[in-house]
Design a protein around this motif. Structure first.
Motif, short mmCIF file in Angstrom:
data_model
loop_
_atom_site.label_atom_id
_atom_site.label_comp_id
_atom_site.label_asym_id
_atom_site.label_seq_id
_atom_site.Cartn_x
_atom_site.Cartn_y
_atom_site.Cartn_z
N LEU A 90 0.82 -1.21 0.00
CA LEU A 90 0.00 0.00 0.00
C LEU A 90 0.86 1.26 0.00
N HIS A 91 2.06 1.20 0.61
CA HIS A 91 2.90 2.39 0.70
C HIS A 91 3.23 2.94 -0.68
N ILE A 92 3.51 2.04 -1.62
CA ILE A 92 3.91 2.48 -2.95
C ILE A 92 2.73 3.06 -3.71
N GLY A 119 8.19 -10.99 1.82
CA GLY A 119 6.88 -10.43 1.46
C GLY A 119 6.93 -8.92 1.40
N ALA A 120 7.63 -8.33 2.37
CA ALA A 120 7.78 -6.88 2.37
C ALA A 120 8.61 -6.41 1.18
N ALA A 121 9.58 -7.26 0.77
CA ALA A 121 10.44 -6.89 -0.36
C ALA A 121 9.67 -6.90 -1.67
N VAL A 122 8.87 -7.96 -1.88
CA VAL A 122 8.15 -8.04 -3.16
C VAL A 122 6.92 -7.16 -3.16
N GLY A 123 6.46 -6.73 -1.98
CA GLY A 123 5.28 -5.87 -1.91
C GLY A 123 5.42 -4.60 -2.74
N PRO A 124 6.42 -3.75 -2.45
CA PRO A 124 6.58 -2.53 -3.27
C PRO A 124 6.86 -2.82 -4.74
N THR A 155 7.98 7.22 4.04
CA THR A 155 8.68 8.47 3.70
C THR A 155 9.48 8.33 2.42
N LEU A 156 10.22 7.21 2.29
CA LEU A 156 11.02 7.00 1.09
C LEU A 156 10.15 6.85 -0.15
N ALA A 157 9.02 6.12 -0.02
CA ALA A 157 8.13 5.93 -1.16
C ALA A 157 7.60 7.27 -1.65
N MET A 158 7.25 8.15 -0.73
CA MET A 158 6.74 9.47 -1.11
C MET A 158 7.85 10.35 -1.69
N GLU A 159 9.05 10.30 -1.10
CA GLU A 159 10.18 11.08 -1.59
C GLU A 159 10.52 10.68 -3.03
N LEU A 160 10.57 9.38 -3.27
CA LEU A 160 10.97 8.89 -4.59
C LEU A 160 9.97 9.28 -5.67
#
Length: 502
Positions: A29-31, A147-152, A285-290
């Protein structure tokens, strides 16, 4: 064939597969936040609720669901939870408004709260040997990190070709595979805890935790008047006090409160809350920054964040080996200290020109945090006997969800505050629009879409500069918090010599 081989390692495979969709849902969801914000026209407050209503409710539901699983069997509760989670994912994918999406996330929380305590409780009951349990928890941590790695990455790939709801819809085929596998592999006959499941006590606990967490969110975020937030906090604390008195008087308590008197378990819970909270906030934060500042697509942002999650995938088994080899106290403390140093570096790194340094440090951060979180699991599950594995698993899962919810809340509130004070808004911007634009970078983009091209460009440049400064403040603050936590954990683990509570 699998049923003819009911070994403890096959059981571990089953529960790890059941756990996978939960962690995928946490990070995927973050991405999608920028795309979701634009598509639904969601405000920053609605976005925060969409993200953290899930961990907020999970925090209140986990302990009651863990004790229910002890009463009626982990297999039954786990399979029901997987079904609820799959249905809720379908509803979330096609939610037409922020309010309905929040409602679907409530159902996701219900399903997730039925799954997580069962996973940890089954691992504790299945693996009696301390060294095997450390490795099993390490493998479980690897699945979580994978799972967290493949999620984004999956989220980014889906958003390249489909609408934002596809990040939820992906859970449906996952469940179609996981449910039959869990049905076949998990033992049908289980040892359960005698006694009734006190639904009245469960409701008091759920209401108490949710009231306390909501009061903290409302008070810190300023979404409600401070007197009202304090009143809700007092009500929540009163309910939790009532629940505690009931547990102390009951012959068959829902939650053994004496567990909190074990320093190692307490240290593990503190590690879980703070570390997972920081990790969730950093990822967001990183997802939004990127995407907002560096203008990367969702897929590019997912690829950029692979090092932190890919390295985390190997941290689990490594933590099991290192804790057996060097002792849990040093492994837990040093992993947190290294995490703090890595966060401090990323806080002031130039993400526009990352070179090899930024990906390498992100990998170090992912590895160190994964080792630290797995060490907390080893501490928590090793501090209790097998008969209390369900309760300990529920407490650990509660710590994770509480940490995620509060982490996102504090990061979101802190982010909004720093951003609002940092952004240099164009002087010609009308006051109502200026107030909206200062709330968050997402709101700035929404306001810019309503402006003439030249004015919009000026606002977006100001928003990017403000968010870059905000990003540095957030990550450096997180580094300090985790550094302090490393010292606290080292102190609480004093005298610890093994995996079990002797």
């Amino acid at each position: 064939m699998l049923r003819a081989l009911p070994t403890r390692w096959l059981i571990l495979v089953a529960v790890m597969l059941a756990f996978m969709p939960i962690v995928i849902d946490m990070t995927i969801l973050h991405i999608a936040v920028p795309s979701l914000t634009q598509a639904l026209g969601a405000t920053s407050t609605e976005i925060l609720w969409i993200i953290d209503i899930y961990p907020l409710l999970m925090a209140g539901l986990l302990v009651p669901m863990g004790t229910l699983a002890d009463r009626v069997g982990n297999r039954r509760i786990l399979l029901c939870g997987l079904g609820v989670f799959g249905l809720a994912s379908l509803l979330a994918a096609f939610a037409p408004t922020p309010a309905l999406l929040i409602g679907a996330r409530v159902l996701l929380a219900l399903g997730g709260s039925m799954i997580m305590p069962c996973v940890l409780g089954i691992i504790r009951r299945t693996f009696e040997d301390e060294r095997e349990r450390a490795m099993a928890l390490g493998l479980w941590g690897t699945v979580g990190a994978a799972g967290a790695a493949v999620g984004p990455l999956i989220g980014g790939a889906l958003l390249e070709h489909f609408w934002w709801g596809s990040v939820f819809l992906i859970n449906v085929p996952v469940m179609a595979v996981v449910i039959p596998v869990a049905f076949l592999l998990l033992p049908r006959v289980e040892q359960t805890t005698p006694g009734k499941w006190a639904i009245g006590q469960a409701l008091i606990l759920i209401a108490g935790i949710i009231a306390v967490v909501y009061a903290i969110k409302a008070g810190v975020g300023g979404t409600q008047p401070l007197p009202l937030a304090l009143l809700v906090l007092l009500v929540g604390l009163a309910l939790l006090t009532l629940f505690a008195r009931q547990q102390l008087r009951s012959a068959e308590p829902m939650l053994d409160l004496s567990l909190f008197g074990r320093p190692v378990l307490l240290a593990g819970l503190i590690m879980a809350v703070v570390a997972i909270g920081a990790l969730a906030g950093v990822e967001l934060t990183l997802a939004m920054e990127l995407q907002y500042v560096l203008d990367k697509s969702p897929l590019q942002a997912g690829i950029f964040m692979i090092p932190i999650m890919a390295a985390a995938a190997v941290g689990g088994p490594l933590a099991g080996y290192l804790s057996n080899r060097f002792g849990l106290r040093w492994v837990a403390s040093l992993s947190l200290l290294v995490s703090a140093g890595a966060l401090g570096f990323v806080a002031f790194a130039d993400l526009h020109e990352p070179g090899l340094g930024v990906p390498a440090v992100l990998a170090v951060l992912g590895l160190a945090l994964s080792i630290g979180l797995t060490a907390s699991s080893i501490a928590i599950m090793g501090a209790v006997e097998a008969s209390k594995g369900g309760a300990a698993g529920a407490l650990e899962a509660t710590a994770y969800e509480l940490g995620t919810g509060l982490g996102i809340t504090f990061f979101g509130v802190f982010m909004a505050s720093v951003y609002g004070h940092t952004i240099a808004l164009p002087g010609e911007l009308a006051t109502p629009l200026a107030e909206r634009a200062a709330r968050s970078i997402g709101d700035s983009y929404l306001v810019a879409a309503e402006l003439p091209a030249e004015q919009a460009s000026t606002l977006i440049e100001a928003a990017k500069a403000a968010f870059s400064s905000t990003h540095s403040v957030l990550l450096s603050t997180s580094a300090v918090v985790i550094g302090v936590l490393a010292l606290v954990v080292f102190r609480l683990f004093k005298g610890y010599r093994g995996q079990s509570a002797d």
